[in-house]
Design an enzyme around this catalytic site. Structure first.
Site, mmCIF file in Angstrom:
data_model
loop_
_atom_site.group_PDB
_atom_site.id
_atom_site.type_symbol
_atom_site.label_atom_id
_atom_site.label_comp_id
_atom_site.label_asym_id
_atom_site.label_seq_id
_atom_site.Cartn_x
_atom_site.Cartn_y
_atom_site.Cartn_z
ATOM 1 C CG HIS A 102 9.670 -12.406 -11.966
ATOM 2 N ND1 HIS A 102 8.615 -13.081 -11.410
ATOM 3 C CD2 HIS A 102 9.661 -11.167 -11.396
ATOM 4 C CE1 HIS A 102 8.016 -12.300 -10.514
ATOM 5 N NE2 HIS A 102 8.628 -11.143 -10.497
ATOM 6 C CD GLN A 140 3.283 -1.917 -1.150
ATOM 7 O OE1 GLN A 140 3.084 -1.399 -2.238
ATOM 8 N NE2 GLN A 140 4.441 -2.466 -0.822
ATOM 9 C CG ASP A 154 10.464 -6.556 -10.158
ATOM 10 O OD1 ASP A 154 9.352 -6.256 -10.636
ATOM 11 O OD2 ASP A 154 10.689 -7.635 -9.593
ATOM 12 N N GLY A 205 14.072 2.764 -2.795
ATOM 13 C CA GLY A 205 15.018 2.586 -3.891
ATOM 14 C C GLY A 205 15.544 3.903 -4.428
ATOM 15 C CG ASP A 238 8.157 -10.351 -6.414
ATOM 16 O OD1 ASP A 238 8.988 -10.944 -7.113
ATOM 17 O OD2 ASP A 238 7.637 -9.268 -6.750
ATOM 18 C CD GLU A 278 10.140 -4.264 -1.689
ATOM 19 O OE1 GLU A 278 10.179 -4.720 -2.842
ATOM 20 O OE2 GLU A 278 9.282 -3.432 -1.308
ATOM 21 C CG ASP A 286 0.720 -0.538 -11.713
ATOM 22 O OD1 ASP A 286 1.249 -0.927 -12.754
ATOM 23 O OD2 ASP A 286 -0.090 -1.236 -11.062
#
Ligand code: SPD
Length: 288
Positions: free
Chosen positions: A75, A44, A168, A151, A99, A119, A171
């Site tokens: 969070h 990305q 987490d 994931g 993050d 991640e 979109d």
């Protein structure tokens, strides 16, 4: 330099704006002081801006992931409701969240022995450690296990069992799309212990009607207890954000462990209860 020219030059320097638009009709806008990072990972586009209003802002795949000023809301609310309901959340899995913000909240709980963060994009962790050290601070915690993998693939292949799974993710476009789909939810159910809890960010009830309707319909086919709760996040579309609390046994409106965590800025016991109270238009959206 002549004042008139200096003012014009300053105006140009300050004339950088970032906008995140909803179908080109409305959107969020920040004045940008400085672009600190802009690049493509294998998955990305990733950008980091410094803004006068919200401090540093992380943008991925064209949408705001977090800002220094209001990341605590998202969070805390992704992590603490489930951590305050489950009586013994020893093993926690975070899907996405590179993050480190959700991880930071999870490891605050003494009862958590191991937090696994899966991640897909290694670059997210690297960039956040560099530009958002107060968010990424638990990535190197002794309780943390980092896995760089998709994931959904991890969920389908792992033999591990978890007390909590927290999604987490960004979109539902690009790499995160599969995490909003039923095969992923079925795998989560399967990998949770008998009293396990799954929490996922589920978008803006103001803007993302279709996604939310479909998502809650799927979740209800998988989990016996599914409740939505809300938080106010100024830099996400609509400024109101939803989370799904999906549970095998524990109902978040009936079970609440006493809190021993200090220094939280959004989550508290009253807020826990209140966040499950939905405005009528939101309740109607997810009616069975
Ligand atoms: N439209 C913004 C949705 C972002 C949800 N995830 C954010 C990740 C922060 N850890």
């Amino acid at each position: 330099m002549e004042d008139r020219i200096r003012d014009a030059t300053m105006e140009n320097l300050w004339n950088m704006w970032y906008s995140e638009l909803d179908r080109n009709r409305s959107g969020l806008t920040f004045r940008v002081g400085q672009v600190l990072y802009s690049g493509h990972s294998d998955f990305q586009r990733i950008e980091v801006f410094d803004t006068p209003a919200f401090g540093k802002v992380l943008v991925m795949y064209g949408s705001v992931m977090l800002t220094e000023k209001d990341e605590f809301v998202y969070h805390e609310m992704l992590a603490h409701p489930a951590l305050h309901v489950h009586p013994a959340p020893k093993k926690v899995l975070i899907v996405g969240g590179g993050d480190g913000g959700t991880l930071r909240e999870v490891v605050k709980h003494d009862r958590v022995e191991r937090a696994t963060l899966v991640e897909i994009d290694r670059e997210v962790c690297r960039i956040c450690k560099q530009y958002f050290p107060s968010v990424a601070c638990a990535i190197d915690s002794p309780k943390t296990r980092l896995v760089f993998q998709d994931g959904a693939v991890y969920m389908a292949e792992t033999n591990e069992r978890y007390d909590l799974v927290l999604a987490d993710v960004s979109d539902p476009v690009g790499p995160a799309e599969v995490v909003f789909q039923k095969p992923f939810h079925l795998n989560v159910f399967d990998r949770l212990n008998d009293d396990g809890i799954f929490v996922a960010q589920t978008q803006s009830p103001y803007y993302h009607h279709d996604t939310i309707r479909k998502l809650y319909r799927n979740l209800r086919q998988v989990f016996p207890i599914v409740r939505m709760y809300l938080a106010h996040i100024p830099t996400y579309p609509g400024a109101i954000w939803s989370f799904a609390f999906c549970s095998k046994q524990h109902d978040p409106l009936e079970v609440l462990q006493p809190s021993s965590i200090e220094g939280l800025r959004y989550y508290n016991t009253e807020l826990h209860r209140g966040s499950f109270a939905l405005p009528t238009y939101v309740a109607e959206l997810i009616e069975a």
